[in-house]
Design a protein around this motif. Structure first.
Motif, short mmCIF file in Angstrom:
data_model
loop_
_atom_site.label_atom_id
_atom_site.label_comp_id
_atom_site.label_asym_id
_atom_site.label_seq_id
_atom_site.Cartn_x
_atom_site.Cartn_y
_atom_site.Cartn_z
N ILE A 1 40.32 32.27 46.35
CA ILE A 1 40.30 31.03 47.03
C ILE A 1 40.17 31.88 48.95
N GLU A 2 40.02 31.30 49.65
CA GLU A 2 39.60 31.45 51.04
C GLU A 2 40.91 32.03 51.99
N SER A 3 41.83 31.20 51.72
CA SER A 3 43.63 30.85 52.11
C SER A 3 44.39 32.50 51.96
N VAL A 4 44.24 33.19 50.65
CA VAL A 4 44.70 34.43 49.90
C VAL A 4 43.51 35.42 50.15
N LYS A 5 42.65 35.66 50.51
CA LYS A 5 41.97 36.57 50.92
C LYS A 5 42.73 37.54 51.83
N ALA A 6 42.04 38.95 51.18
CA ALA A 6 43.41 40.09 52.03
C ALA A 6 44.97 40.17 51.60
N ARG A 7 45.18 39.34 51.53
CA ARG A 7 47.04 38.77 51.38
C ARG A 7 46.88 39.11 49.32
N PHE A 8 46.72 38.75 48.43
CA PHE A 8 46.63 38.44 47.46
C PHE A 8 45.77 38.66 47.24
#
Length: 123
Positions: free
Chosen positions: A60-67
């Protein structure tokens, strides 16, 4: 058949956690695996999934590049590495499976769910 999520806990904003989803009773490499979360008072949402066919991943967009989701078929385990955690990531995290399929995102059509693990991001 069992899916066991673990690795949750309390972490400060900006911190990291790695969740594990250990499968037993079935062969993981024949299944797509997804991570989902449910925050208090909110509906459950898909977070990420990994395909068994080609290892492709969805976020999902909100976790891209973090998860980052990954799978180790030899260990029958899927991981969710969570970095730069935010308070809004606080939720119970679940893993689920579906038989290998194509034509839809790998977080649709889950047929078995494991129990969740609590992730709390707070200072």
């Amino acid at each position: 058949v069992q899916l066991q999520a673990s690795g949750g806990g309390l972490v400060q904003p900006g911190g990291s956690l790695r969740l594990s989803c250990a499968a037993s009773g079935f062969t993981l490499d024949r299944y797509d695996i997804g991570w989902f979360r449910q925050a208090p008072g909110k509906q459950r949402e898909a977070v990420s999934c990994v395909s068994s066919r080609d290892g492709s991943t969805v976020y999902i967009e909100s976790v891209k590049a973090r998860f980052t989701i990954s799978r180790d078929n030899a260990k029958n385990t899927v991981y969710l590495q969570m970095n730069s955690l935010k308070p809004e990531d606080t939720a119970v995290y679940y893993c689920a499976r579906r038989p290998s399929a194509s034509g839809s995102k790998c977080w649709y059509g889950m047929d078995y769910w494991g129990k969740g693990t609590q992730v709390t991001v707070s200072s």
